[in-house]
Every structure is written in structure tokens, then in C-alpha cells.
Write an enzyme that holds these catalytic residues in place. Structure first.
Site, mmCIF file in Angstrom:
data_model
loop_
_atom_site.group_PDB
_atom_site.id
_atom_site.type_symbol
_atom_site.label_atom_id
_atom_site.label_comp_id
_atom_site.label_asym_id
_atom_site.label_seq_id
_atom_site.Cartn_x
_atom_site.Cartn_y
_atom_site.Cartn_z
ATOM 1 N N GLY A 70 7.823 9.936 6.401
ATOM 2 C CA GLY A 70 8.351 8.564 6.455
ATOM 3 C C GLY A 70 7.899 7.735 5.258
ATOM 4 O O GLY A 70 8.694 6.966 4.686
ATOM 5 N N ASN A 149 5.951 -0.673 14.733
ATOM 6 C CA ASN A 149 4.971 0.313 15.192
ATOM 7 C C ASN A 149 3.870 -0.306 16.045
ATOM 8 O O ASN A 149 3.438 0.275 17.032
ATOM 9 C CB ASN A 149 4.339 1.021 13.978
ATOM 10 C CG ASN A 149 3.964 0.062 12.868
ATOM 11 O OD1 ASN A 149 4.829 -0.583 12.277
ATOM 12 N ND2 ASN A 149 2.689 -0.050 12.600
ATOM 13 N N GLN A 177 9.940 4.433 13.750
ATOM 14 C CA GLN A 177 9.548 4.281 15.162
ATOM 15 C C GLN A 177 10.753 4.241 16.101
ATOM 16 O O GLN A 177 10.595 4.408 17.313
ATOM 17 C CB GLN A 177 8.734 2.990 15.349
ATOM 18 C CG GLN A 177 7.348 3.034 14.727
ATOM 19 C CD GLN A 177 6.399 4.000 15.451
ATOM 20 O OE1 GLN A 177 6.633 4.403 16.584
ATOM 21 N NE2 GLN A 177 5.337 4.390 14.770
ATOM 22 N N ALA A 198 9.801 13.186 10.985
ATOM 23 C CA ALA A 198 9.938 14.177 12.064
ATOM 24 C C ALA A 198 8.812 14.122 13.093
ATOM 25 O O ALA A 198 9.028 14.388 14.274
ATOM 26 C CB ALA A 198 10.002 15.584 11.453
ATOM 27 N N HIS A 199 7.599 13.755 12.654
ATOM 28 C CA HIS A 199 6.481 13.855 13.607
ATOM 29 C C HIS A 199 6.473 12.741 14.650
ATOM 30 O O HIS A 199 5.636 12.728 15.539
ATOM 31 C CB HIS A 199 5.131 13.959 12.875
ATOM 32 C CG HIS A 199 4.603 12.703 12.264
ATOM 33 N ND1 HIS A 199 3.650 11.923 12.887
ATOM 34 C CD2 HIS A 199 4.859 12.107 11.087
ATOM 35 C CE1 HIS A 199 3.342 10.902 12.095
ATOM 36 N NE2 HIS A 199 4.059 10.988 11.003
ATOM 37 N N THR A 235 9.983 22.266 -4.267
ATOM 38 C CA THR A 235 10.558 23.269 -3.375
ATOM 39 C C THR A 235 10.552 22.732 -1.940
ATOM 40 O O THR A 235 9.529 22.259 -1.457
ATOM 41 C CB THR A 235 9.730 24.574 -3.453
ATOM 42 O OG1 THR A 235 9.711 24.984 -4.817
ATOM 43 C CG2 THR A 235 10.319 25.667 -2.574
ATOM 44 N N CYS A 322 -10.252 -0.706 10.056
ATOM 45 C CA CYS A 322 -11.633 -0.792 9.598
ATOM 46 C C CYS A 322 -11.637 -0.434 8.112
ATOM 47 O O CYS A 322 -11.078 0.574 7.713
ATOM 48 C CB CYS A 322 -12.464 0.203 10.393
ATOM 49 S SG CYS A 322 -14.199 0.043 10.059
#
Ligand SMILES: Cc1ncc(COP(=O)(O)O)c(C=O)c1O
Length: 371
Positions: A70, A149, A177, A198-199, A235, A322
Site C-alpha cells: 500500500g 485506519n 482499509q 493485499a495483507h 522482477t 512512541c
């Protein structure tokens, strides 16, 4: 095993995708640019995935460019448009963009570009009227996050897109999201560029895509072998791209039912947490992602809540970050008008495919204990 309620951070790669990727790594490891049969077999995997990802959002296969996630898709959108100009122009974003948009745009600002950050209301929504007023003669790009998000708020993307279109300005949206959690069809949506990862929908990490509406010209920011129509050299990660394609196809088949199921779980949790007085719901109550709830605590830090729940085996996320040992308030909550104390107390609970009603009950039971 514990209870995972942090699906906006990442989702587990689903079993079908894992198995498919393993098979691709054994049998389809050829370089898709090679002209021999090892190469052409891999190229077919990539092209099928392009069709699958395109189909998920109503795009043509040739409008999809695979990227390294993303963040990389957002960079391709932002630098792809702005690199076309020899001298700095004007870019508009919202005040609550993900850092994968906010940071490259801040970099452009340092390079002399003018940047307008549209203010948001208490719910984190941009007002279309503000965009209309912010567009200038030299505006070349508008980028507004599709759904947030941290606070789950959905932006009026259609209206914003129509304004951009009527002014001839390229419109990008970071939909990382939103994919799989809201139905998205670019045939009905006036967006030129849209980022996916994708994740966030049960595919692997490290692969994403940018939808580029036919006719929109971009300049690459990665140079080399000229893969992905010259827009993203390197690639292609065949197994990861194949996995993203399958995740997109599986998602398409189950999305409508899954959105309803998530919404019901979300409402159940929201009702249960509404009795805790110290919690303030952040983000829009209605214009909201169906798997997402976010709050701030009036007195406790968000990170403390996350740590305490983690000790009980429940994973959620904090809104504050943090840096160098110092806890920073959430810039999003500050932009939405929350106090410094409240902006330190933000946290989000995000549900997904493997969340059950029992998980919700256990979180609800744990909350009074830790607060
Ligand atoms: C809204 C949004 N944009 C971009 C990203 C970055 O995506 P990736 O992790 O694939 O680089 C994320 C990840 O959390 C996100 O939530």
C-alpha cells in the site's frame, strides 16, 4: 492462542492463499519477463492476478499495476503525478491521511510544493465544500483516504471525486482499509487512482496495487527493467501477486455476507462498550467501516490499554505512537478536535474473518478489569 482484534493492522494470510503461494513457489518461480516457458508460465500467473484484482473493484486488468504494498502504491500515485511537472505546483490532501500519504507529501512540501491539508470535523470527515474552495489553478493532485485506519470514518469520496473531475484535477484515494470492507466499483466512482494492499484482505504482506484509470499518465519513481508497464520496475513477486489475486477472488465471492456479519459483531460490541462512561467513541458513528470501533479513554493512555489487554491474550491497537521513548498523541485525534489527553488515550478494535461472538464476549468481560 489468544484473541486477535487488530485486523486493520494486518490480516492472516488465509489457508487457500498460503497453499496456492507454496505451489507457485515450487512450480512457478520463473521470471515473468523471460520469454521461455518458465517465464511465460509465471507471466500467466501475474496476468490472471491482474484480472482478479481488477474484477474486485470493477477495473480492467490493464488498469492495475502491482507494487510492493500500500505504501508503494501511494508513492506511485503521488510521485507519479507530481514528477510530471518541472516546477512545484499545488497538492491537496486531508489533515488525517495515513503517513504513507502524509509523509511523501511533506517531502514534496520541503521541495517547494504548496500543500493544502483539508480540515476535518469532529468525526474526521472532510467537507466537499472545503475541497471546492481549496482547488487552485495550479492544483495537480488531490489525495483523500477512503476510510480511516485509526477512526474508521468513511470519506464522501464520490462527492470529492466529482469536484476534482469538474476541475480537471487528478484524484487519488488510499483505499487500503476499505477494500473488502466496503463494496467499491471504480466504474461508478470518480477516482483516477486507488491504492490497495493485499495483507489487509487475507493476502500476503509486501504486495499491493495501484488502480490507474485508463488515460491517466504517470511518471515512474522506480527505474530499471521496466516491469509493470514501466511504472514499477523490478522482477514481479510472482507468488505474492498470485496470492493477492486469489485473495481478491475469494473476497469477491464472500464480501456481501461477511460485511453483514462484521457489522452485526461491531454493533454488539459497540452496545456492550457504551456502558463504560470513560470511553468516548471516536470517528463517525454512521459513516464507518463495518469491522472497526475506536475510542479514547478520558484518563488512561491508549498504549496502556493495549498492553493490559495483551497480558490477557487480546490484541488491539493504540492510536498514539512512541518516538525516542516519548509517547506522542494521535495527530488524527488532534486534527478532529480532541484534547491532548484524549489524543493519548485512543485505541481501536478491528474485527475480521476469524472473529467470533465469543471473542467479543471475552473482550467485553476483560474491559472493566483493565480499565
Ligand atoms: C490507510 C493505509 N494506507 C496505507 C497503508 C500501508 O500499506 P502497506 O503496509 O501495505 O505498505 C496502511 C497500512 O496500515 C493503511 O492502513
Amino acid at each position: 492462542m489468544g484473541i486477535y482484534l487488530d485486523y486493520s493492522a494486518t490480516t492472516p494470510t488465509r489457508a487457500e492463499v498460503r497453499e496456492f503461494m507454496a505451489e507457485l513457489m515450487v512450480h512457478h518461480w520463473g521470471n515473468p519477463s523471460s520469454i521461455h516457458s518458465w517465464g511465460t508460465r509465471s507471466a500467466l500467473v501475474v496476468e490472471r492476478a491482474r484480472l482478479q484484482v481488477g474484477s474486485l473493484i470493477g477495473a480492467e486488468a490493464e488498469e492495475i499495476v502491482f507494487t510492493g504494498g500500500g505504501t508503494a502504491a501511494n508513492h506511485l500515485a503521488i510521485f507519479g503525478v507530481t514528477r510530471k511537472y518541472k516546477t512545484p505546483r499545488h497538492v491537496i490532501i486531508s489533515a488525517v491521511e495515513h503517513s504513507a500519504v502524509a509523509a511523501p507529501v511533506a517531502w514534496l512540501e520541503e521541495e517547494g510544493w504548496a500543500v493544502t491539508r483539508l480540515k476535518v470535523d469532529r468525526y474526521g470527515r472532510v467537507q466537499p465544500q472545503d475541497l471546492q474552495e481549496a482547488i487552485r489553478e495550479d492544483t495537480v493532485l488531490v489525495s483523500v483516504i477512503y476510510a480511516h485506519n485509526e477512526v474508521g470514518t468513511i470519506q464522501p469520496i464520490k462527492e470529492l471525486g466529482h469536484i476534482c473531475r469538474s476541475c480537471g484535477v487528478i484524484f487519488h484515494t488510499d483505499a487500503v482499509q476499505a477494500i473488502g470492507r466496503l463494496p467499491i466499483d471504480v466504474r461508478e466512482l470518480p477516482v483516477d487512482l486507488l491504492s490497495l494492499s493485499a495483507h489487509k484482505f487475507y493476502g500476503p504482506q509486501g504486495v499491493g496495487a495501484l488502480y490507474i484509470r485508463g488515460g491517466v499518465e504517470l511518471q515512474p519513481y522506480l527505474f530499471g527493467g521496466g516491469q509493470e508497464r514501466g511504472l514499477y520496475s523490478g522482477t514481479q513477486a510472482v507468488a505474492a501477486i498470485g496470492g493477492m489475486g486469489l485473495a481478491a477472488q475469494l473476497l469477491q465471492g464472500e464480501m456481501a455476507t461477511e460485511i453483514k456479519r462484521l457489522f452485526n459483531l461491531q454493533q454488539k460490541l459497540k452496545l456492550a462498550l457504551s456502558s463504560i462512561e470513560e470511553l468516548i467513541l471516536t470517528g463517525s458513528p454512521e459513516e464507518r467501516l463495518p469491522h472497526h470501533l475506536s475510542y479514547c479513554h478520558r484518563r488512561m493512555g491508549g498504549r496502556e490499554i493495549v498492553r493490559k489487554l495483551d497480558q490477557l491474550g487480546i490484541a488491539i491497537s493504540a492510536g498514539s505512537a512512541c518516538s525516542s521513548g516519548k509517547i506522542l498523541p494521535s495527530p488524527t485525534l488532534l486534527a478532529m478536535g480532541f484534547s491532548l489527553q484524549e489524543a493519548l488515550g485512543g485505541f481501536r478494535i478491528t474485527l475480521g474473518k476469524y472473529t467470533t461472538p465469543t471473542d467479543i464476549d471475552q473482550l467485553v468481560a476483560a474491559m472493566p478489569q483493565i480499565l
